[in-house]
Design an enzyme around this catalytic site. Structure first.
Site, mmCIF file in Angstrom:
data_model
loop_
_atom_site.group_PDB
_atom_site.id
_atom_site.type_symbol
_atom_site.label_atom_id
_atom_site.label_comp_id
_atom_site.label_asym_id
_atom_site.label_seq_id
_atom_site.Cartn_x
_atom_site.Cartn_y
_atom_site.Cartn_z
ATOM 1 N N LYS A 172 -21.342 -73.536 49.213
ATOM 2 C CA LYS A 172 -19.986 -73.892 48.768
ATOM 3 C C LYS A 172 -20.024 -74.382 47.320
ATOM 4 O O LYS A 172 -21.108 -74.651 46.781
ATOM 5 C CB LYS A 172 -19.423 -74.978 49.690
ATOM 6 C CG LYS A 172 -20.235 -76.264 49.680
ATOM 7 C CD LYS A 172 -19.799 -77.220 50.785
ATOM 8 C CE LYS A 172 -20.598 -78.491 50.759
ATOM 9 N NZ LYS A 172 -20.327 -79.331 51.934
ATOM 10 N N ARG B 203 -13.878 -87.784 59.730
ATOM 11 C CA ARG B 203 -13.225 -86.973 58.706
ATOM 12 C C ARG B 203 -12.589 -85.818 59.474
ATOM 13 O O ARG B 203 -11.496 -85.958 59.980
ATOM 14 C CB ARG B 203 -14.253 -86.511 57.657
ATOM 15 C CG ARG B 203 -13.640 -85.901 56.423
ATOM 16 C CD ARG B 203 -14.694 -85.519 55.371
ATOM 17 N NE ARG B 203 -15.706 -84.603 55.882
ATOM 18 C CZ ARG B 203 -16.735 -84.162 55.182
ATOM 19 N NH1 ARG B 203 -16.922 -84.558 53.937
ATOM 20 N NH2 ARG B 203 -17.606 -83.312 55.706
ATOM 21 N N MET C 34 -17.797 -84.050 23.465
ATOM 22 C CA MET C 34 -17.408 -82.916 24.311
ATOM 23 C C MET C 34 -18.416 -81.768 24.193
ATOM 24 O O MET C 34 -18.771 -81.130 25.194
ATOM 25 C CB MET C 34 -16.012 -82.421 23.922
ATOM 26 C CG MET C 34 -15.448 -81.401 24.893
ATOM 27 S SD MET C 34 -13.851 -80.749 24.382
ATOM 28 C CE MET C 34 -12.787 -82.157 24.664
ATOM 29 N N TYR D 171 -19.240 -91.349 18.259
ATOM 30 C CA TYR D 171 -17.979 -92.002 18.648
ATOM 31 C C TYR D 171 -18.248 -93.411 19.151
ATOM 32 O O TYR D 171 -19.171 -93.641 19.932
ATOM 33 C CB TYR D 171 -17.320 -91.217 19.782
ATOM 34 C CG TYR D 171 -16.661 -89.921 19.363
ATOM 35 C CD1 TYR D 171 -15.704 -89.898 18.359
ATOM 36 C CD2 TYR D 171 -16.995 -88.736 20.006
ATOM 37 C CE1 TYR D 171 -15.088 -88.705 17.999
ATOM 38 C CE2 TYR D 171 -16.385 -87.540 19.659
ATOM 39 C CZ TYR D 171 -15.430 -87.529 18.652
ATOM 40 O OH TYR D 171 -14.838 -86.358 18.311
HETATM 41 C C1 LIG Z 1 -21.531 -79.749 52.464
HETATM 42 C C2 LIG Z 1 -21.849 -79.719 53.903
HETATM 43 C C3 LIG Z 1 -23.163 -79.495 54.324
HETATM 44 C C4 LIG Z 1 -24.343 -79.461 53.375
HETATM 45 O O1 LIG Z 1 -24.646 -80.797 53.018
HETATM 46 P P1 LIG Z 1 -25.989 -81.130 52.208
HETATM 47 O O2 LIG Z 1 -26.079 -82.616 52.278
HETATM 48 O O3 LIG Z 1 -25.777 -80.651 50.825
HETATM 49 O O4 LIG Z 1 -27.094 -80.441 52.900
HETATM 50 C C5 LIG Z 1 -23.389 -79.339 55.672
HETATM 51 N N1 LIG Z 1 -22.379 -79.427 56.571
HETATM 52 C C6 LIG Z 1 -21.093 -79.685 56.200
HETATM 53 C C7 LIG Z 1 -20.042 -79.785 57.236
HETATM 54 C C8 LIG Z 1 -20.796 -79.861 54.854
HETATM 55 O O5 LIG Z 1 -19.531 -80.111 54.491
#
Ligand SMILES: *Cc1c(COP(=O)(O)O)cnc(C)c1O
Length: 373
Positions: free
Chosen positions: A36, A136, A313, A265
């Protein structure tokens, strides 16, 4: 130029390590690669192409991420961890054969509605998410038997249903909530007829390395896939992993500075002696943390050199010292195999997860191998 290098050999090494780890636990355990958020900044499409057929699943958060991969021809099954967000997303789930998490009643209602209008709908593979303590996403444990019963009545739902949950504190393996979550997960499994459960998945990176009795059927490797430790005060190397990403850029200016002069800066840094400073083409516009601690070290011509002054930046400044042979164009490494990203994260207000996902599209990504010359 400011760029990211992704070492494909390091990535494959990590996959191998994760496979070894799970095989020592149970040779049936499968590996889900979490890609992701643009594969944690490593470039989702390319990472998926390198790992296609080498892992058992890919996971992304959202439907559009998965559709993009399917359109690129990725063949490994893809799960969307956050599930579908509306009824309108169901046709794409089906068209692209994307597996989905179901974590809320509203999703079940959309499926029921869909089913009413599509008697002959193809099957959808589902992972029922149970909330074992993170609070969650997910159904409460006692709701799960009813959720299974309801979903199992729908012809468009592939059987058996899979079960998934997530740890809230697996970055601290000794945290007692972990054991409670494992126990609750096991209770949910027991509350269901055995032949109605497909695969079970609980552990992400923290659980993979810290809680071996939580591996179940599928481990979900996110940050560790990229060679970054999920635990504080550890690096990926400590876990037998290789850093996949190197962040680098080049010196674009060198100038002499007298003792007592102020840099950048806000004039937050003052030279304590006559020195030479170099400007490097890297800034918060590339995603480099603006709040990085003064003195954070970068790698230049085989030695460590401190960052001085505020990050701009597009540029930042390093203190070369009076005696140096550095030149315009020399390469500066911000993190990589010899300079752990975990250190940069410690020197900023961001976790390593954020440091990689904050990198911006201005950086190009080069994919390299160990013997790249
Ligand atoms: C992002 C996520 C993972 C991966 O988590 P890591 O700590 O990066 O291994 C696994 N399961 C769910 C549901 C997630 O949202």
């Amino acid at each position: 130029m400011a760029k990211i290098e992704v070492n494909v050999d390091a990535l494959l090494h990590n996959v191998q390590q994760l496979r070894k780890l799970k095989e020592s636990n149970s040779d049936k355990t499968e590996l889900m690669a979490v890609i992701k958020a643009n594969a944690y900044g490593h470039g989702c499409t390319r990472i998926a192409a390198f790992l296609d057929h080498k892992v058992d699943y890919f996971a992304v958060s959202r439907l559009d991420e998965a559709v993009k991969l399917k359109k690129e021809g990725i063949k490994t099954p893809i799960l969307i961890l956050d599930g579908f967000f509306s009824m309108e997303e169901i046709p794409q789930l089906i068209e692209y054969k994307i597996e989905t998490v179901i974590h809320h009643e509203s999703q079940i209602k959309w499926l029921q509605k869909w089913q009413q209008k599509h008697f002959d709908s193809p099957l959808i593979k589902i992972w029922v998410k149970v909330d074992t303590g993170m609070h969650r996403l997910g159904f409460d444990p006692e709701q799960v038997p009813f959720v299974f019963e309801t979903l199992n009545k729908l012809p468009c739902v592939a059987k058996p249903l899979n079960l998934i949950s997530h740890f809230a504190n697996s970055d601290q393996p000794e945290n007692e909530l972990n054991l409670k979550q494992i126990e609750l997960f096991n209770q949910v499994v027991k509350s269901l007829p055995e032949n109605e459960i497909g695969k079970k998945s609980l552990a992400a990176s923290g659980g993979i390395f810290g809680l071996p009795n939580a591996h179940f059927d599928v481990i979900r490797a996110g940050i560790v896939l990229y060679g970054i430790a999920p635990f504080a005060e550890k690096t990926g190397k400590d876990l037998g992993l290789r850093a996949v990403m190197t962040l680098k850029s080049n010196i674009i200016s060198i100038k002499k500075i007298k003792k007592g002069e102020l840099i950048g800066y806000g004039s937050i840094w003052k030279s304590t002696e006559n020195t030479q400073i170099a400007v490097v083409a890297m800034g918060y516009g590339d995603g480099y943390p603006r709040d990085i601690a003064q003195g954070t070290e970068v790698l230049l011509n085989g030695r460590l050199v401190p960052i001085v002054g505020r990050i701009s930046m597009d540029m930042l400044v390093i203190d070369l010292g009076q005696q140096n042979i550095d030149k315009i164009g020399d390469e500066v490494i911000f993190w990589g195999e010899v300079l752990p990203i975990e250190k940069t994260a410690e020197n900023s207000n961001f976790s390593a997860y954020e440091v990689v996902t904050r990198l911006t599209g201005r950086l190009s990504i080069d994919y390299v191998y160990d013997n790249k010359e």
